[in-house]
Scaffold this motif. Sequence first.
Motif, PDB file in Angstrom:
ATOM      1  N   ASP A  40      47.189 106.817  32.808  1.00 28.06           N
ATOM      2  CA  ASP A  40      46.730 108.157  32.435  1.00 28.06           C
ATOM      3  C   ASP A  40      46.046 108.833  33.626  1.00 28.06           C
ATOM      4  O   ASP A  40      46.250 110.019  33.881  1.00 28.06           O
ATOM      5  N   VAL A  41      45.235 108.043  34.319  1.00 29.69           N
ATOM      6  CA  VAL A  41      44.523 108.596  35.476  1.00 29.69           C
ATOM      7  C   VAL A  41      45.524 108.988  36.557  1.00 29.69           C
ATOM      8  O   VAL A  41      45.471 110.088  37.113  1.00 29.69           O
ATOM      9  N   ARG A  42      46.457 108.093  36.814  1.00 31.68           N
ATOM     10  CA  ARG A  42      47.490 108.394  37.820  1.00 31.68           C
ATOM     11  C   ARG A  42      48.274 109.640  37.434  1.00 31.68           C
ATOM     12  O   ARG A  42      48.552 110.509  38.271  1.00 31.68           O
ATOM     13  N   ALA A  43      48.647 109.732  36.163  1.00 34.02           N
ATOM     14  CA  ALA A  43      49.444 110.872  35.703  1.00 34.02           C
ATOM     15  C   ALA A  43      48.660 112.174  35.823  1.00 34.02           C
ATOM     16  O   ALA A  43      49.207 113.215  36.201  1.00 34.02           O
ATOM     17  N   ALA A  44      47.366 112.116  35.525  1.00 32.92           N
ATOM     18  CA  ALA A  44      46.543 113.327  35.639  1.00 32.92           C
ATOM     19  C   ALA A  44      46.463 113.776  37.094  1.00 32.92           C
ATOM     20  O   ALA A  44      46.580 114.965  37.392  1.00 32.92           O
ATOM     21  N   PHE A  45      46.284 112.827  38.004  1.00 28.77           N
ATOM     22  CA  PHE A  45      46.232 113.163  39.426  1.00 28.77           C
ATOM     23  C   PHE A  45      47.562 113.770  39.885  1.00 28.77           C
ATOM     24  O   PHE A  45      47.586 114.765  40.613  1.00 28.77           O
ATOM     25  N   ALA A  46      48.648 113.145  39.467  1.00 26.16           N
ATOM     26  CA  ALA A  46      49.964 113.640  39.877  1.00 26.16           C
ATOM     27  C   ALA A  46      50.213 115.042  39.332  1.00 26.16           C
ATOM     28  O   ALA A  46      50.780 115.900  40.013  1.00 26.16           O
ATOM     29  N   ALA A  47      49.776 115.289  38.089  1.00 29.15           N
ATOM     30  CA  ALA A  47      49.965 116.611  37.497  1.00 29.15           C
ATOM     31  C   ALA A  47      49.172 117.669  38.248  1.00 29.15           C
ATOM     32  O   ALA A  47      49.651 118.777  38.488  1.00 29.15           O
ATOM     33  N   LEU A  48      47.977 117.297  38.641  1.00 35.70           N
ATOM     34  CA  LEU A  48      47.162 118.242  39.421  1.00 35.70           C
ATOM     35  C   LEU A  48      47.807 118.524  40.774  1.00 35.70           C
ATOM     36  O   LEU A  48      47.818 119.653  41.250  1.00 35.70           O
ATOM     37  N   ASN A  49      48.358 117.481  41.379  1.00 35.66           N
ATOM     38  CA  ASN A  49      49.013 117.660  42.672  1.00 35.66           C
ATOM     39  C   ASN A  49      50.237 118.555  42.560  1.00 35.66           C
ATOM     40  O   ASN A  49      50.532 119.355  43.439  1.00 35.66           O
TER      41      ASN A  49
ATOM     42  N   ARG B 180      50.594 121.006  40.699  1.00 31.23           N
ATOM     43  CA  ARG B 180      50.216 122.410  40.506  1.00 31.23           C
ATOM     44  C   ARG B 180      50.191 123.194  41.815  1.00 31.23           C
ATOM     45  O   ARG B 180      50.172 124.407  41.823  1.00 31.23           O
ATOM     46  N   GLY B 181      50.129 122.479  42.920  1.00 34.22           N
ATOM     47  CA  GLY B 181      50.049 123.162  44.201  1.00 34.22           C
ATOM     48  C   GLY B 181      48.607 123.442  44.578  1.00 34.22           C
ATOM     49  O   GLY B 181      47.694 123.232  43.778  1.00 34.22           O
ATOM     50  N   ALA B 182      48.435 123.911  45.805  1.00 28.38           N
ATOM     51  CA  ALA B 182      47.080 124.132  46.321  1.00 28.38           C
ATOM     52  C   ALA B 182      47.047 125.453  47.080  1.00 28.38           C
ATOM     53  O   ALA B 182      48.088 125.929  47.549  1.00 28.38           O
ATOM     54  N   PRO B 183      45.871 126.049  47.201  1.00 28.97           N
ATOM     55  CA  PRO B 183      45.768 127.258  48.026  1.00 28.97           C
ATOM     56  C   PRO B 183      46.084 126.939  49.483  1.00 28.97           C
ATOM     57  O   PRO B 183      45.945 125.787  49.896  1.00 28.97           O
ATOM     58  N   PRO B 184      46.515 127.949  50.247  1.00 31.51           N
ATOM     59  CA  PRO B 184      46.868 127.659  51.653  1.00 31.51           C
ATOM     60  C   PRO B 184      45.657 127.214  52.461  1.00 31.51           C
ATOM     61  O   PRO B 184      44.526 127.619  52.175  1.00 31.51           O
TER      62      PRO B 184
END
Lengths: 103, 170
Positions: free
Chosen positions: A6-15, A17-21
Amino acid sequence: MVREQDVRAAFAALNARGAPPLAVTAEDLIECGDRVRKRRKKTLAAACTGLAVAVVLAGVFVALPEHRAPGEITPARLPDSTSIFVPPDAPPMPEPVRPPGQR
Amino acid sequence: MSDPIWNAEFSACFDRCAGGMRFTTYLLCGDWHEAEDLMQAAFLKLYLAGPRLARREGLEPYLRRIVVRTFLAERRRVRWRRERVTDAPPEVPQDAAISEDKLVLWQALGTVPPRQRAVLVLRYWTDLSVEETAAALKCSTGTVKSQGSRGLVALRRILGPDFADLPVEV
């Protein structure tokens, strides 16, 4: 129950989403790093100079004549007993106190 | 005078690692701006230490160690400041790209103490082994195990027993 997946999946989902430049480049950091290095060198040079000046001043201060060790000291001559002036109305000298049992 | 060879190596390392390192820092602190600041501080430390490094081939683990230690040092420092950074992530994802269960987990992760969070991020995001995590955090493997276990227990306590029943999808 929280599983590791679950923790891994949450991290991957956040990743995902993309990040600001990124707001900084490698060149900015290199420039900043060079400035920091220059500042450190200047600070070090100033500290060394200050230390050298302090050492020289301390040496001069110690070497000054008034701070040298005084020469040979001779005791003063005792005054002559006949030269002591005793005023006429002075009270008599007290008798020396003897310890008990001594006559 | 800067070393042009080291500058080139540093630029290559920055291009290769900056994005991933910033995301790792984001997982640790929960704020993109703070993550960017911490990442910059870590890269700056790496740049200044570069000429003194005996071996420059394994820069990424070294950089990760700097990032995590900078984050923990920063968290210790803010304890004494008047302006306090809250543990709860201030930037809450609001679009539909992340499912509700992960959002809940992410918010819960923000309330876990920094050191336990660092263990969870290093173990489950960067996939470091217990030994590598211990080296990054400069502690024993036993500490890593206990901190990781406590982190998961804390998440479990915050999220409640129903969390595992929620669907997990990326």
